[in-house]
Design a protein around this motif. Structure first.
Motif, PDB file in Angstrom:
ATOM      1  N   ASP A   2       0.831  -1.201   0.000  1.00 47.98           N
ATOM      2  CA  ASP A   2       0.000   0.000   0.000  1.00 47.98           C
ATOM      3  C   ASP A   2       0.874   1.263   0.000  1.00 47.98           C
ATOM      4  N   VAL A   5       1.590   2.802   3.362  1.00 49.27           N
ATOM      5  CA  VAL A   5       2.621   2.101   4.127  1.00 49.27           C
ATOM      6  C   VAL A   5       4.009   2.509   3.626  1.00 49.27           C
ATOM      7  N   LYS A  96       1.139  -0.122   9.928  1.00 49.69           N
ATOM      8  CA  LYS A  96      -0.187  -0.466   9.405  1.00 49.69           C
ATOM      9  C   LYS A  96      -1.313  -0.072  10.347  1.00 49.69           C
ATOM     10  N   SER A  97      -0.994   0.742  11.349  1.00 49.15           N
ATOM     11  CA  SER A  97      -2.017   1.207  12.296  1.00 49.15           C
ATOM     12  C   SER A  97      -2.836   2.329  11.656  1.00 49.15           C
TER      13      SER A  97
END
Length: 165
Positions: A2, A5, A96-97
């Protein structure tokens, strides 16, 4: 992977790289203590500035004050290294939070970079370069290095302060 990210990973790497840089600088100042102390002593004593300049009243020739300044610089470098390395670790754990969580985890990186810009811009460029006239010295002049560092830090800070998503 992504794009969000990748952006977060880039920000994390900027902080990590500077943390390693500060770690190497702090370590170098301890392992080559006398060479780097000489730099501080010459800048503070202003002994290689233009002959007869009227700024010499600013010179600090006390070995105690010179050692104190050097120790404070080294302690600051260790703090920058810790803050940036710890900050990059925190950021890496939250790649990834949520946007809010990742943004909160940038705190230590921002602190480390802020202290870095305080040391190398305010300390070396403003105080060393202008107050102690380091710009006049052909031998003991750290302005180019300080400029490179503050440029990197400034770019990293700008990138870090932008929220994702």
């Amino acid at each position: 992977m992504d794009t969000n990210v990748v952006i977060r990973l880039t920000k994390t790497a900027l902080v990590l790289f500077f943390g390693f840089y500060a770690l190497l600088v702090a370590f170098g100042n301890l392992t080559d203590f006398n060479s780097n102390l000489m730099f501080i002593q010459h800048v503070l004593s202003m002994d290689t500035t233009f002959e007869g300049n009227s700024l010499m009243y600013r010179a600090i020739t006390s070995p105690t004050l010179q050692f104190t300044a050097y120790y404070l610089i080294i302690l600051t470098e260790w703090f920058i290294a810790f803050a940036c390395l710890y900050g990059s670790y925190r950021m890496a754990r939250h790649l990834k939070s949520s946007n809010t969580t990742f943004h909160q985890e940038k705190k230590w990186g921002i602190i480390g970079l802020l202290v870095g810009i305080s040391l190398w811009f305010f300390g070396f460029q403003v105080i060393g370069g202008e107050w102690f006239a380091m710009w006049q010295s052909q031998i003991w002049n750290g302005l180019d290095s300080a400029f490179r560092l503050t440029t990197y830090i400034g770019i990293a800070l700008l990138a870090l302060m932008l929220k994702e998503g």
